[in-house]
Design a protein around this motif. Structure first.
Motif, PDB file in Angstrom:
ATOM      1  N   VAL A   1       0.842  -1.204   0.000  1.00 23.20           N
ATOM      2  CA  VAL A   1       0.000   0.000   0.000  1.00 23.20           C
ATOM      3  C   VAL A   1       0.871   1.247   0.000  1.00 23.20           C
ATOM      4  CG1 VAL A   1      -1.749   1.293   1.272  1.00 23.20           C
ATOM      5  CG2 VAL A   1      -1.840  -1.214   1.212  1.00 23.20           C
ATOM      6  N   HIS A   2       0.525   2.197  -0.881  1.00 23.23           N
ATOM      7  CA  HIS A   2       1.306   3.422  -1.017  1.00 23.23           C
ATOM      8  C   HIS A   2       0.390   4.647  -0.976  1.00 23.23           C
ATOM      9  CE1 HIS A   2       4.532   0.729  -2.081  1.00 23.23           C
ATOM     10  NE2 HIS A   2       3.820   0.238  -3.089  1.00 23.23           N
ATOM     11  N   GLU A   3       0.987   5.779  -0.697  1.00 18.74           N
ATOM     12  CA  GLU A   3       0.268   7.052  -0.586  1.00 18.74           C
ATOM     13  C   GLU A   3      -0.648   7.280  -1.784  1.00 18.74           C
ATOM     14  OE1 GLU A   3       0.069  10.909   1.637  1.00 18.74           O
ATOM     15  OE2 GLU A   3       1.213   9.097   2.081  1.00 18.74           O
ATOM     16  N   GLY A   4      -1.870   7.717  -1.484  1.00 19.18           N
ATOM     17  CA  GLY A   4      -2.810   8.109  -2.528  1.00 19.18           C
ATOM     18  C   GLY A   4      -3.627   6.983  -3.130  1.00 19.18           C
ATOM     19  N   MET A   5      -3.383   5.765  -2.738  1.00 20.09           N
ATOM     20  CA  MET A   5      -4.107   4.626  -3.303  1.00 20.09           C
ATOM     21  C   MET A   5      -5.570   4.606  -2.848  1.00 20.09           C
ATOM     22  SD  MET A   5      -1.784   1.176  -3.189  1.00 20.09           S
ATOM     23  CE  MET A   5      -0.822   0.672  -4.608  1.00 20.09           C
ATOM     24  N   ALA A   6      -6.413   4.041  -3.694  1.00  9.71           N
ATOM     25  CA  ALA A   6      -7.774   3.661  -3.298  1.00  9.71           C
ATOM     26  C   ALA A   6      -7.721   2.182  -2.947  1.00  9.71           C
ATOM     27  CB  ALA A   6      -8.764   3.902  -4.428  1.00  9.71           C
ATOM     28  N   VAL A   7      -7.928   1.867  -1.662  1.00  6.41           N
ATOM     29  CA  VAL A   7      -7.699   0.527  -1.142  1.00  6.41           C
ATOM     30  C   VAL A   7      -8.993  -0.084  -0.629  1.00  6.41           C
ATOM     31  CG1 VAL A   7      -6.454  -0.836   0.580  1.00  6.41           C
ATOM     32  CG2 VAL A   7      -5.344   1.139  -0.483  1.00  6.41           C
ATOM     33  N   GLY A   8      -9.370  -1.222  -1.151  1.00  9.42           N
ATOM     34  CA  GLY A   8     -10.535  -1.947  -0.656  1.00  9.42           C
ATOM     35  C   GLY A   8     -10.115  -2.903   0.450  1.00  9.42           C
ATOM     36  N   LEU A   9     -10.870  -2.898   1.541  1.00 10.30           N
ATOM     37  CA  LEU A   9     -10.634  -3.820   2.649  1.00 10.30           C
ATOM     38  C   LEU A   9     -11.938  -4.553   2.940  1.00 10.30           C
ATOM     39  CD1 LEU A   9      -8.518  -1.602   5.091  1.00 10.30           C
ATOM     40  CD2 LEU A   9      -7.691  -3.502   3.692  1.00 10.30           C
ATOM     41  N   GLY A  10     -12.000  -5.812   2.538  1.00  9.01           N
ATOM     42  CA  GLY A  10     -13.170  -6.607   2.868  1.00  9.01           C
ATOM     43  C   GLY A  10     -13.234  -6.863   4.360  1.00  9.01           C
ATOM     44  N   ALA A  11     -14.394  -7.244   4.848  1.00  9.80           N
ATOM     45  CA  ALA A  11     -14.575  -7.498   6.273  1.00  9.80           C
ATOM     46  C   ALA A  11     -13.862  -8.782   6.672  1.00  9.80           C
ATOM     47  CB  ALA A  11     -16.055  -7.590   6.607  1.00  9.80           C
ATOM     48  N   GLY A  12     -13.430  -8.838   7.936  1.00  9.76           N
ATOM     49  CA  GLY A  12     -12.791 -10.046   8.449  1.00  9.76           C
ATOM     50  C   GLY A  12     -11.705  -9.701   9.443  1.00  9.76           C
ATOM     51  N   THR A  13     -11.234 -10.689  10.163  1.00 10.68           N
ATOM     52  CA  THR A  13     -10.254 -10.432  11.208  1.00 10.68           C
ATOM     53  C   THR A  13      -8.837 -10.245  10.655  1.00 10.68           C
ATOM     54  OG1 THR A  13     -10.092 -12.832  11.579  1.00 10.68           O
ATOM     55  CG2 THR A  13     -11.559 -11.582  13.015  1.00 10.68           C
ATOM     56  N   THR A  14      -8.513 -10.856   9.524  1.00  8.96           N
ATOM     57  CA  THR A  14      -7.186 -10.663   8.948  1.00  8.96           C
ATOM     58  C   THR A  14      -7.102  -9.303   8.254  1.00  8.96           C
ATOM     59  OG1 THR A  14      -7.087 -13.054   8.587  1.00  8.96           O
ATOM     60  CG2 THR A  14      -5.368 -11.731   7.581  1.00  8.96           C
ATOM     61  N   THR A  15      -8.147  -8.904   7.566  1.00 11.39           N
ATOM     62  CA  THR A  15      -8.171  -7.564   6.972  1.00 11.39           C
ATOM     63  C   THR A  15      -8.230  -6.495   8.061  1.00 11.39           C
ATOM     64  OG1 THR A  15     -10.548  -7.907   6.638  1.00 11.39           O
ATOM     65  CG2 THR A  15      -9.118  -8.196   4.731  1.00 11.39           C
ATOM     66  N   TRP A  16      -8.875  -6.815   9.176  1.00 13.20           N
ATOM     67  CA  TRP A  16      -8.883  -5.890  10.323  1.00 13.20           C
ATOM     68  C   TRP A  16      -7.467  -5.719  10.870  1.00 13.20           C
ATOM     69  CZ3 TRP A  16      -8.092  -6.868  15.710  1.00 13.20           C
ATOM     70  CH2 TRP A  16      -8.495  -5.822  16.561  1.00 13.20           C
ATOM     71  N   ALA A  17      -6.707  -6.817  10.920  1.00 13.23           N
ATOM     72  CA  ALA A  17      -5.301  -6.733  11.336  1.00 13.23           C
ATOM     73  C   ALA A  17      -4.511  -5.856  10.374  1.00 13.23           C
ATOM     74  CB  ALA A  17      -4.698  -8.129  11.419  1.00 13.23           C
ATOM     75  N   LEU A  18      -4.788  -5.956   9.074  1.00 15.55           N
ATOM     76  CA  LEU A  18      -4.140  -5.098   8.095  1.00 15.55           C
ATOM     77  C   LEU A  18      -4.528  -3.641   8.323  1.00 15.55           C
ATOM     78  CD1 LEU A  18      -2.551  -4.401   5.566  1.00 15.55           C
ATOM     79  CD2 LEU A  18      -4.519  -5.162   4.196  1.00 15.55           C
ATOM     80  N   ALA A  19      -5.800  -3.391   8.583  1.00 14.78           N
ATOM     81  CA  ALA A  19      -6.254  -2.018   8.835  1.00 14.78           C
ATOM     82  C   ALA A  19      -5.501  -1.399  10.009  1.00 14.78           C
ATOM     83  CB  ALA A  19      -7.752  -2.004   9.088  1.00 14.78           C
ATOM     84  N   ARG A  20      -5.215  -2.190  11.026  1.00 10.71           N
ATOM     85  CA  ARG A  20      -4.459  -1.692  12.177  1.00 10.71           C
ATOM     86  C   ARG A  20      -3.052  -1.266  11.751  1.00 10.71           C
ATOM     87  NH1 ARG A  20      -4.851  -5.647  17.245  1.00 10.71           N
ATOM     88  NH2 ARG A  20      -3.801  -3.855  18.187  1.00 10.71           N
ATOM     89  N   GLU A  21      -2.462  -2.004  10.817  1.00 11.22           N
ATOM     90  CA  GLU A  21      -1.137  -1.644  10.319  1.00 11.22           C
ATOM     91  C   GLU A  21      -1.179  -0.371   9.470  1.00 11.22           C
ATOM     92  OE1 GLU A  21       1.712  -3.249  11.096  1.00 11.22           O
ATOM     93  OE2 GLU A  21       0.520  -4.577  12.383  1.00 11.22           O
ATOM     94  N   LEU A  22      -2.287  -0.159   8.779  1.00  8.95           N
ATOM     95  CA  LEU A  22      -2.387   0.969   7.851  1.00  8.95           C
ATOM     96  C   LEU A  22      -2.922   2.242   8.495  1.00  8.95           C
ATOM     97  CD1 LEU A  22      -3.935  -0.833   4.727  1.00  8.95           C
ATOM     98  CD2 LEU A  22      -1.528  -0.187   5.086  1.00  8.95           C
ATOM     99  N   ALA A  23      -3.529   2.122   9.655  1.00  3.46           N
ATOM    100  CA  ALA A  23      -4.227   3.266  10.257  1.00  3.46           C
ATOM    101  C   ALA A  23      -3.314   4.470  10.458  1.00  3.46           C
ATOM    102  CB  ALA A  23      -4.860   2.846  11.580  1.00  3.46           C
TER     103      ALA A  23
END
Length: 253
Positions: A91-113
């Motif tokens: 993931v890089h600056e300015g991207m449009a990023v889709g995050l489907g629901a789930g606990t692994t994608t939630w873990a990714l969201a924590r890294e990206l927040a």
């Protein structure tokens, strides 16, 4: 270890992990692969578990059974974080990023927040909350809420048809050599397919226990996604099949 103790240890492992490998059980119990196979056969006869290729799973972990977010979020946390850290590097600056629901994608969201400023499109209220307040833009699509806290259905699907994503990170319920990536929820499958259609690139995030699980509805075939990120617990057979059909990254835990 006596047979009764082994049997209880195997049942405990299956209940905890949902899917276990024979090789892992043999190493944990200090017995041969043949002994574990015999134990699994006996436990299957007693209805305690169900044999699958190379391992065992919960009996009745049916194609329509959908565990809740709270339970899944406590399982395989190290594996999910390792997968999330690897995915965050895409993931890089300015991207449009889709995050489907789930606990692994939630873990990714924590890294990206606290990472680069991006536009996040998600059908998970839990993921949306992680980015608020913050520097990224969040688009939360609406819909009907599932036990796994996904917003799904016609409203979600209609919203996704209007969007274009640079990359989609998708969690799945199961991975099967014939059925591909699956989910136990028909509406979630429809919404996830719309997510995939909206994305220029799709990356599936799935820990090793997802191999061999089969949901009632397929989301995508293995060769319909660009990449799969999993952990080192993934079996040799799973690595072979996934590697032949899509790009596979296996991360250490």
């Amino acid at each position: 270890m006596l047979a009764a103790a082994r049997h209880q240890a195997i049942v405990d492992a299956v209940q905890r992990e949902r899917v276990v490998r024979i090789s892992d059980l043999a190493a944990q119990l200090g017995v041969s692969l043949m002994t574990v196979r015999r134990d699994i056969e006996q436990l299957e006869e007693g209805g305690k578990l169900e044999r699958i290729h190379g391992g065992a799973k919960l009996p009745g972990d049916a194609s329509t059974h959908e565990p809740g977010f709270e339970l899944k979020s406590t399982q395989l946390t190290a594996e999910k974080r390792a997968i999330a850290v690897e995915a965050a590097g895409l993931v890089h600056e300015g991207m449009a990023v889709g995050l489907g629901a789930g606990t692994t994608t939630w873990a990714l969201a924590r890294e990206l927040a606290d990472g680069p400023r991006i536009t996040v499109v998600t059908n998970s209220m839990r993921i949306a909350d992680l980015f608020h307040p913050g520097g990224s833009t969040v688009i939360l699509i609406g819909g009907e809420r599932t036990p796994s806290d996904a917003l799904v259905g016609p409203i979600a699907t209609a919203a996704l048809k209007q969007l274009h994503l640079d990359v989609l990170f998708l969690g799945v319920h199961g991975m099967d050599a014939q059925a591909g990536f699956t989910t136990p929820n028909l509406l979630e499958a429809e919404t996830d397919r719309a997510f995939v259609a909206a994305a220029r690139r799709t990356v599936v995030l799935a820990d090793h226990t997802k191999w061999g699980l089969l949901g009632i509805s397929s989301i995508a075939a293995f060769d319909d996604v660009d990449e799969v990120i999993s952990d080192e617990g993934l079996s040799a057979e799973a690595r072979r099949v996934l590697g032949e059909r899509s790009k596979l990254r296996v991360v250490p835990v």
